[in-house]
Motif scaffolding. Sequence first.
Motif, PDB file in Angstrom:
ATOM      1  N   THR A 174      72.599  -5.919 -34.079  1.00 30.22           N
ATOM      2  CA  THR A 174      71.855  -5.385 -32.932  1.00 30.22           C
ATOM      3  C   THR A 174      72.459  -5.867 -31.612  1.00 30.22           C
ATOM      4  O   THR A 174      72.467  -5.121 -30.636  1.00 30.22           O
ATOM      5  CB  THR A 174      70.365  -5.782 -32.992  1.00 30.22           C
ATOM      6  OG1 THR A 174      70.257  -7.208 -33.080  1.00 30.22           O
ATOM      7  CG2 THR A 174      69.677  -5.141 -34.176  1.00 30.22           C
ATOM      8  N   ARG A 175      72.985  -7.063 -31.591  1.00 31.70           N
ATOM      9  CA  ARG A 175      73.628  -7.566 -30.364  1.00 31.70           C
ATOM     10  C   ARG A 175      74.910  -6.792 -30.080  1.00 31.70           C
ATOM     11  O   ARG A 175      75.220  -6.497 -28.930  1.00 31.70           O
ATOM     12  CB  ARG A 175      73.925  -9.058 -30.491  1.00 31.70           C
ATOM     13  CG  ARG A 175      72.672  -9.885 -30.530  1.00 31.70           C
ATOM     14  CD  ARG A 175      72.965 -11.341 -30.768  1.00 31.70           C
ATOM     15  NE  ARG A 175      71.729 -12.039 -31.061  1.00 31.70           N
ATOM     16  CZ  ARG A 175      71.476 -13.265 -30.697  1.00 31.70           C
ATOM     17  NH1 ARG A 175      72.363 -13.964 -30.047  1.00 31.70           N
ATOM     18  NH2 ARG A 175      70.320 -13.817 -30.991  1.00 31.70           N
ATOM     19  N   MET A 176      75.657  -6.478 -31.121  1.00 33.66           N
ATOM     20  CA  MET A 176      76.894  -5.721 -30.937  1.00 33.66           C
ATOM     21  C   MET A 176      76.584  -4.294 -30.484  1.00 33.66           C
ATOM     22  O   MET A 176      77.290  -3.736 -29.652  1.00 33.66           O
ATOM     23  CB  MET A 176      77.716  -5.714 -32.226  1.00 33.66           C
ATOM     24  CG  MET A 176      78.202  -7.095 -32.657  1.00 33.66           C
ATOM     25  SD  MET A 176      79.008  -8.047 -31.353  1.00 33.66           S
ATOM     26  CE  MET A 176      80.472  -7.085 -31.102  1.00 33.66           C
ATOM     27  N   GLN A 177      75.523  -3.722 -31.012  1.00 33.88           N
ATOM     28  CA  GLN A 177      75.143  -2.376 -30.592  1.00 33.88           C
ATOM     29  C   GLN A 177      74.686  -2.373 -29.139  1.00 33.88           C
ATOM     30  O   GLN A 177      75.023  -1.457 -28.384  1.00 33.88           O
ATOM     31  CB  GLN A 177      74.046  -1.838 -31.504  1.00 33.88           C
ATOM     32  CG  GLN A 177      74.549  -1.528 -32.902  1.00 33.88           C
ATOM     33  CD  GLN A 177      73.424  -1.278 -33.895  1.00 33.88           C
ATOM     34  OE1 GLN A 177      72.257  -1.512 -33.626  1.00 33.88           O
ATOM     35  NE2 GLN A 177      73.799  -0.814 -35.082  1.00 33.88           N
ATOM     36  N   ARG A 178      73.951  -3.400 -28.739  1.00 36.72           N
ATOM     37  CA  ARG A 178      73.522  -3.502 -27.338  1.00 36.72           C
ATOM     38  C   ARG A 178      74.735  -3.653 -26.425  1.00 36.72           C
ATOM     39  O   ARG A 178      74.800  -3.022 -25.362  1.00 36.72           O
ATOM     40  CB  ARG A 178      72.578  -4.686 -27.148  1.00 36.72           C
ATOM     41  CG  ARG A 178      72.138  -4.857 -25.709  1.00 36.72           C
ATOM     42  CD  ARG A 178      71.082  -5.955 -25.535  1.00 36.72           C
ATOM     43  NE  ARG A 178      70.823  -6.117 -24.114  1.00 36.72           N
ATOM     44  CZ  ARG A 178      71.105  -7.212 -23.422  1.00 36.72           C
ATOM     45  NH1 ARG A 178      71.624  -8.272 -24.023  1.00 36.72           N
ATOM     46  NH2 ARG A 178      70.866  -7.276 -22.140  1.00 36.72           N
ATOM     47  N   LEU A 179      75.707  -4.459 -26.839  1.00 36.02           N
ATOM     48  CA  LEU A 179      76.917  -4.630 -26.047  1.00 36.02           C
ATOM     49  C   LEU A 179      77.665  -3.299 -25.923  1.00 36.02           C
ATOM     50  O   LEU A 179      78.103  -2.929 -24.830  1.00 36.02           O
ATOM     51  CB  LEU A 179      77.825  -5.692 -26.670  1.00 36.02           C
ATOM     52  CG  LEU A 179      79.184  -5.890 -25.986  1.00 36.02           C
ATOM     53  CD1 LEU A 179      78.999  -6.327 -24.536  1.00 36.02           C
ATOM     54  CD2 LEU A 179      80.011  -6.906 -26.754  1.00 36.02           C
ATOM     55  N   GLY A 180      77.806  -2.591 -27.022  1.00 36.62           N
ATOM     56  CA  GLY A 180      78.477  -1.292 -26.987  1.00 36.62           C
ATOM     57  C   GLY A 180      77.782  -0.329 -26.037  1.00 36.62           C
ATOM     58  O   GLY A 180      78.435   0.354 -25.241  1.00 36.62           O
ATOM     59  N   SER A 181      76.458  -0.285 -26.089  1.00 36.99           N
ATOM     60  CA  SER A 181      75.694   0.605 -25.196  1.00 36.99           C
ATOM     61  C   SER A 181      75.867   0.204 -23.732  1.00 36.99           C
ATOM     62  O   SER A 181      76.057   1.058 -22.863  1.00 36.99           O
ATOM     63  CB  SER A 181      74.207   0.574 -25.560  1.00 36.99           C
ATOM     64  OG  SER A 181      74.002   1.094 -26.837  1.00 36.99           O
ATOM     65  N   ALA A 182      75.802  -1.099 -23.467  1.00 33.69           N
ATOM     66  CA  ALA A 182      75.946  -1.576 -22.088  1.00 33.69           C
ATOM     67  C   ALA A 182      77.343  -1.284 -21.555  1.00 33.69           C
ATOM     68  O   ALA A 182      77.503  -0.863 -20.393  1.00 33.69           O
ATOM     69  CB  ALA A 182      75.657  -3.076 -22.010  1.00 33.69           C
ATOM     70  N   GLU A 183      78.356  -1.468 -22.380  1.00 29.33           N
ATOM     71  CA  GLU A 183      79.730  -1.185 -21.946  1.00 29.33           C
ATOM     72  C   GLU A 183      79.937   0.316 -21.751  1.00 29.33           C
ATOM     73  O   GLU A 183      80.664   0.737 -20.849  1.00 29.33           O
ATOM     74  CB  GLU A 183      80.740  -1.757 -22.933  1.00 29.33           C
ATOM     75  CG  GLU A 183      80.843  -3.263 -22.894  1.00 29.33           C
ATOM     76  CD  GLU A 183      81.351  -3.810 -21.561  1.00 29.33           C
ATOM     77  OE1 GLU A 183      82.164  -3.153 -20.888  1.00 29.33           O
ATOM     78  OE2 GLU A 183      80.912  -4.913 -21.189  1.00 29.33           O
TER      79      GLU A 183
END
Length: 195
Positions: free
Chosen positions: A93-102
Amino acid sequence: MGTTIIGLIVIAIAVFYLVYIYNQLVSLRNQFKNGFAQIDVQLQRRHDLIPNLVESTKAYMAHESNTLTAVMEARNNAVSAQKDAASDPGESTRMQRLGSAENLLTKALANFYAVSENYPELKANETVQQLMEELSSTENRVAFARQAYNDGVMGYNIFREQFPNNVIAGLFAFKPTAQLELESPEARQAPKVAF
């Protein structure tokens, strides 16, 4: 006596095999975490360049404050997501949030670049051009680091899911992890051209 020795040999082989699986899981997990550390360095560089770029363009783009604000808000959100992901790169979930933010930051920068095309004096400014070039170079580095990270994650997940590795992974809480996706599905579609 002979069956006891054979039994001990079988147990020893099984123990060595389980130790091998565990050590391989640790090795693969550390490889993808190292891959994320490389992404982390490049994202930090990208995030550090953006305020300089925005500050350098403020004088030229005084009427575009919404664009500049959107870039800085997207950048701040990406910095927060990056710090969160860095605390546990294995957490999906942290990696998905990072991908969305980027992805949001990339869209804000694309909008910024489009608006900046309307300012010839801005395009001629050497400092702004240098910052844009550094940002573009950094984005290429992020892409290479992301590819290495995603390859590491794929290798880890494949090894983790194979039998009997999945049993050992479950016993020792080796969780699956997600790849870092920095493109939105819309970005993968070919642009529509109308005449």
